[in-house]
Design an enzyme around this catalytic site. Sequence first.
Site, short mmCIF file in Angstrom:
data_model
loop_
_atom_site.label_atom_id
_atom_site.label_comp_id
_atom_site.label_asym_id
_atom_site.label_seq_id
_atom_site.Cartn_x
_atom_site.Cartn_y
_atom_site.Cartn_z
N LYS A 1 -20.88 -11.85 29.97
CA LYS A 1 -21.36 -12.14 31.33
C LYS A 1 -20.84 -11.08 32.30
CE LYS A 1 -23.60 -15.91 30.36
NZ LYS A 1 -25.06 -15.87 30.37
N TYR B 1 -17.86 -14.50 24.99
CA TYR B 1 -18.96 -15.04 25.81
C TYR B 1 -18.77 -14.61 27.27
CZ TYR B 1 -20.87 -18.48 29.05
OH TYR B 1 -21.46 -19.08 30.14
N SER C 1 -21.76 -16.72 35.09
CA SER C 1 -20.91 -17.90 34.93
C SER C 1 -19.64 -17.74 35.74
CB SER C 1 -20.55 -18.04 33.45
OG SER C 1 -19.46 -18.91 33.28
C1 UD1 Z 1 -16.75 -23.64 29.55
C2 UD1 Z 1 -16.69 -22.17 29.83
C3 UD1 Z 1 -17.77 -21.78 30.82
C4 UD1 Z 1 -19.11 -22.27 30.35
C5 UD1 Z 1 -19.04 -23.77 30.17
C6 UD1 Z 1 -20.36 -24.35 29.72
C7 UD1 Z 1 -14.64 -20.81 29.96
C8 UD1 Z 1 -13.31 -20.65 30.60
N1 UD1 Z 1 -15.38 -21.84 30.35
O1 UD1 Z 1 -16.35 -24.31 30.73
O2 UD1 Z 1 -17.80 -20.39 30.96
O3 UD1 Z 1 -20.09 -21.92 31.28
O4 UD1 Z 1 -18.04 -24.06 29.19
O5 UD1 Z 1 -20.75 -23.84 28.48
O6 UD1 Z 1 -15.03 -20.01 29.15
N2 UD1 Z 1 -12.88 -31.59 27.95
C9 UD1 Z 1 -12.23 -32.67 27.35
N3 UD1 Z 1 -12.68 -33.09 26.13
C10 UD1 Z 1 -13.75 -32.48 25.50
C11 UD1 Z 1 -14.40 -31.41 26.13
C12 UD1 Z 1 -13.93 -30.97 27.35
O7 UD1 Z 1 -11.27 -33.22 27.90
O8 UD1 Z 1 -14.09 -32.91 24.39
C13 UD1 Z 1 -12.40 -31.13 29.27
C14 UD1 Z 1 -11.88 -29.69 29.28
O9 UD1 Z 1 -10.54 -29.65 28.91
C15 UD1 Z 1 -12.15 -29.30 30.73
C16 UD1 Z 1 -13.41 -30.10 31.11
O10 UD1 Z 1 -13.50 -31.16 30.16
O11 UD1 Z 1 -11.10 -29.73 31.55
C17 UD1 Z 1 -14.70 -29.27 31.05
O12 UD1 Z 1 -14.76 -28.64 29.77
P1 UD1 Z 1 -16.12 -27.96 29.25
O13 UD1 Z 1 -17.27 -28.86 29.45
O14 UD1 Z 1 -15.87 -27.44 27.88
O15 UD1 Z 1 -16.36 -26.73 30.25
P2 UD1 Z 1 -15.37 -25.54 30.68
O16 UD1 Z 1 -14.31 -25.32 29.67
O17 UD1 Z 1 -14.98 -25.79 32.09
#
Ligand code: UD1
Length: 337
Positions: A153, A149, A124
């Site tokens: 990795k 997690y 990842s």
């Molecule tokens: C996280 C993990 C990554 C993992 C991925 C998929 C970390 C740093 N990142 O990525 O390792 O592979 O999940 O499981 O550990 N967001 C919102 N509202 C929500 C959900 C998300 O605004 O309800 C935003 C977050 O703030 C972020 C973006 O959407 O800016 C992506 O979030 P998310 O899908 O959770 O993935 P990551 O945090 O990038």
Amino acid sequence: MAILLPGGAGYIGSHTAVELLNQGKEIVIVDDFSNSKSEVLDKIKQITGKDFKFYELNYLDKESLEKVFEENDIEAVINFAGYKAVGESVKKPIEYYINNVSGALVLLDTMKKYGCKRFIFSSSATVYGERKEVEYTEEMKRGETTNPYGTTKAMIEKILEDIYTSDPEWSIGILRYFNPVGAHESGLIGENPQGIPNNLMPFIMKVANKELDHLNIFGNDYQETKDGTGARDFLHVVDLAIGHIKALEKLEQEKTGIYVYNLGTGNPYTVQEMVDTFQKVNHVVVPYQYTARRAGDLPIYYANSEKAKKELNWVATKTLEDMCKDSWNYVQKNSNK
Ligand code: UD1
């Protein structure tokens, strides 16, 4: 000769299984259905019109795993069996280290016993840790991980390096995924997280389907992004699955070696762009509100995907529109509502 897919009934595993079968490869899936359903196996058969062997087992169960190697001629393993929820890993570190790290070790030890030395690992972008650079290249050192997690990795990557050092007959591919979203265009397989999802796309899907009433957008005041919301390198799961096929071909060609690739599009999109696109292409409403930043989130990061392009001849071809359309198609075909 078959490719073994531990966790092959899961989200990324099932899409990779489809692509391998489409390529005419023989596969064997093992899965304990801890985060997947048995119906997925029929769906894979339905999409491809091909059959494969399946064993229901947890890959920590060495005795059962050895039986799989006894009964099949396994030429390579692509390991998808791993827990992947960041928040849960903070609450259950022991479970994460046992399942992800000990599981990988049992698998690798079994492979060694049966002389199978070709392995592809689902890593990842999280292994890059928190850093100033926003475009990640494979040459960068792994960073400090921020949750168990991510640490699993990074640990497994290190273990694989040590295995290769100890025995250069191994051929190992480490694939660092960015943010996989989307579903197979048939709508038969996709991501179906249990409970309230943490990741963006599954959350949007549940809001659009009226299972949750609104999305919280975590932060709209990031200076580093074009509209203030977080930005990520979202990539379509089918592109990601094809990345595994290309990596496997590379390992077959090179015979031995350890190879690390970023799998991302190289183009970050913001959370706002994702939500807007989802609504537009699917003609649905996704109510949302801006809330505080989520602890631990980086403003923006994305893949430099040049190495995979040059060495694997792999580029992600699907658009943000495809990701949104295919995700929604999957929800519509599989919703119990
Ligand atoms: C996280 C993990 C990554 C993992 C991925 C998929 C970390 C740093 N990142 O990525 O390792 O592979 O999940 O499981 O550990 N967001 C919102 N509202 C929500 C959900 C998300 O605004 O309800 C935003 C977050 O703030 C972020 C973006 O959407 O800016 C992506 O979030 P998310 O899908 O959770 O993935 P990551 O945090 O990038």
